[in-house]
Design a protein around this motif. Structure first.
Motif, mmCIF file in Angstrom:
data_model
loop_
_atom_site.group_PDB
_atom_site.id
_atom_site.type_symbol
_atom_site.label_atom_id
_atom_site.label_comp_id
_atom_site.label_asym_id
_atom_site.label_seq_id
_atom_site.Cartn_x
_atom_site.Cartn_y
_atom_site.Cartn_z
ATOM 1 N N VAL A 1 -1.681 6.825 -11.764
ATOM 2 C CA VAL A 1 -2.373 6.624 -10.597
ATOM 3 C C VAL A 1 -3.359 7.699 -10.119
ATOM 4 N N SER B 1 -3.147 0.525 -12.093
ATOM 5 C CA SER B 1 -1.882 1.389 -12.137
ATOM 6 C C SER B 1 -1.266 1.564 -10.684
ATOM 7 N N ALA B 2 -2.212 1.424 -9.653
ATOM 8 C CA ALA B 2 -1.439 1.439 -8.239
ATOM 9 C C ALA B 2 -0.841 0.170 -8.256
ATOM 10 N N SER B 3 -1.232 -0.973 -8.734
ATOM 11 C CA SER B 3 -0.387 -2.380 -8.630
ATOM 12 C C SER B 3 1.007 -2.224 -9.242
ATOM 13 N N ASP C 1 0.780 -1.239 -0.092
ATOM 14 C CA ASP C 1 0.059 0.036 -0.031
ATOM 15 C C ASP C 1 0.821 1.094 -0.101
ATOM 16 N N ILE D 1 -3.880 3.911 -0.891
ATOM 17 C CA ILE D 1 -3.823 3.484 -2.153
ATOM 18 C C ILE D 1 -3.371 2.228 -2.251
ATOM 19 N N ALA E 1 -7.392 7.996 -9.516
ATOM 20 C CA ALA E 1 -7.787 8.069 -8.124
ATOM 21 C C ALA E 1 -8.754 9.348 -8.309
ATOM 22 N N THR F 1 0.734 5.886 -0.228
ATOM 23 C CA THR F 1 -0.049 7.262 -0.175
ATOM 24 C C THR F 1 0.698 8.177 -0.647
ATOM 25 N N SER G 1 -3.443 -2.178 -4.010
ATOM 26 C CA SER G 1 -3.201 -2.461 -5.377
ATOM 27 C C SER G 1 -4.489 -2.864 -6.127
#
Length: 326
Positions: free
Chosen positions: A186, A149-151, A98, A143, A190, A100, A145
């Motif tokens: 990301v 995009s985040a993953s 995770d 944020i 978001a 942020t 996964s």
């Protein structure tokens, strides 16, 4: 239970940052255990600064003093253990994978109850194409996964943290560009569509227009304005809100591209003046002065040091934060 101890650190984000309590990255760290160990390593990929903190104890981290001047924002990734990041009344409780966002212009707190690894990545605002206000909704927002995009960003950062010393100098610069694009993706996912349109589209269009013509002469606010059917004053306002100017953006991007070529062993047959001219610097003295101001070394010195590193099959030695005596 041990009462713990407090330390002040500065100079852990940026190769040439002032390692004093006036530095933007100066922080106050309270380590919960008197015998707890805090290790760190810092490095830079292109325009992006990193620091990996590895603590064998719980910690509480706060800025020594918030800085009103906002040159960039931080991405905090939990690599191991559990970490909480708080800012502006929100709390992001992070587990491994995770991350942020948080800023240095307002108070924040990073805390952990036990052993943990925490990666900090500082990104310049101008490379992402964001107005400062666009980040407010994402600060201290967990944020995970759950999105593609985040993953991708989290896994890439985790891999870089483990293997950054194995990257060649040329590869480091390519990864810096890739990471900026990943952060953009990301942020775009978001935020609501109307926020993306308002804060990202116009600056990104202008920045990409400049990138496509980065070797052109006379890349001015007037040319950018004419190409996008707005006034030069509006162009200057948009770039100012992203912490830069058109002329500064052009110069920094040209210097960054020139630095990439200077570190590329496949271009060792080109002279420094040839590389400078290819990136819009007709006067060698102007290029040399600007390069030294931005990177703290002359173009020839930078090229020699990178050639030596490549010959030794090693990258820059990571450094840790500097303990500041109060």
């Amino acid at each position: 239970m041990a009462l713990g101890h407090e330390q002040l650190y500065a100079g852990y984000l940026g190769e040439d940052v002032d390692a004093s309590l006036e530095a933007e990255d100066a922080i106050r760290i309270r380590i919960h255990d008197d015998h707890g160990e805090l290790l760190s390593s810092s490095w830079r990929l292109g325009c992006i600064d990193f620091c990996l903190f590895q603590a064998q104890a719980g910690v509480d981290v706060t800025p020594y003093r918030p800085h009103r001047t906002l040159h960039g924002f931080s991405v905090g990734l939990c690599v191991a253990g559990s970490v909480t990041v708080a800012q502006d009344g929100r709390r992001a409780e992070l587990e491994p994978g995770d991350f942020t966002f948080y800023g240095i212009e307002r108070p924040f707190q990073i805390s952990a109850e036990d052993n943990h690894d925490f990666l900090v990545m500082r990104v310049p605002l101008y490379r992402i194409g964001l107005e400062p206000g666009a980040m407010d909704a994402l600060k201290a927002l967990k944020i995970s996964s759950s999105t593609v995009s985040a993953s991708i960003l989290a896994s890439t950062l985790t891999t870089i943290a483990a293997h950054q010393r194995d990257l060649s100098t040329s590869a480091q610069l390519h990864y810096a560009d890739a990471l900026c694009s990943m952060v953009q993706a990301v942020v775009a996912e978001a935020q609501p569509d109307d926020v993306n349109t308002q804060h990202l589209t116009l600056f990104n269009r202008m920045a990409r227009w400049i990138e496509d013509r980065i070797r052109d002469e006379n890349l001015t606010s007037e040319r950018v304005a004419a190409a996008h059917h707005v006034s030069p004053r509006h162009v200057r306002a948009i770039f100012a809100s992203n912490g830069t100017q058109v002329s500064t953006f052009v110069k920094e991007r040209r210097l960054e591209l020139a630095r990439r070529d200077l570190s590329n062993p496949d271009l060792s047959h080109l002279s420094i003046s040839q590389i400078a001219q290819q990136h819009g610097f007709c006067e060698p003295s102007i290029f040399s002065r600007g390069f030294r101001l931005q990177y703290g070394d002359t173009p020839s010195g930078y090229r020699k040091s990178n050639t030596r590193l490549l010959n030794n099959n090693a990258s820059s030695t990571p450094t840790g934060p500097v303990l500041v005596n109060r």
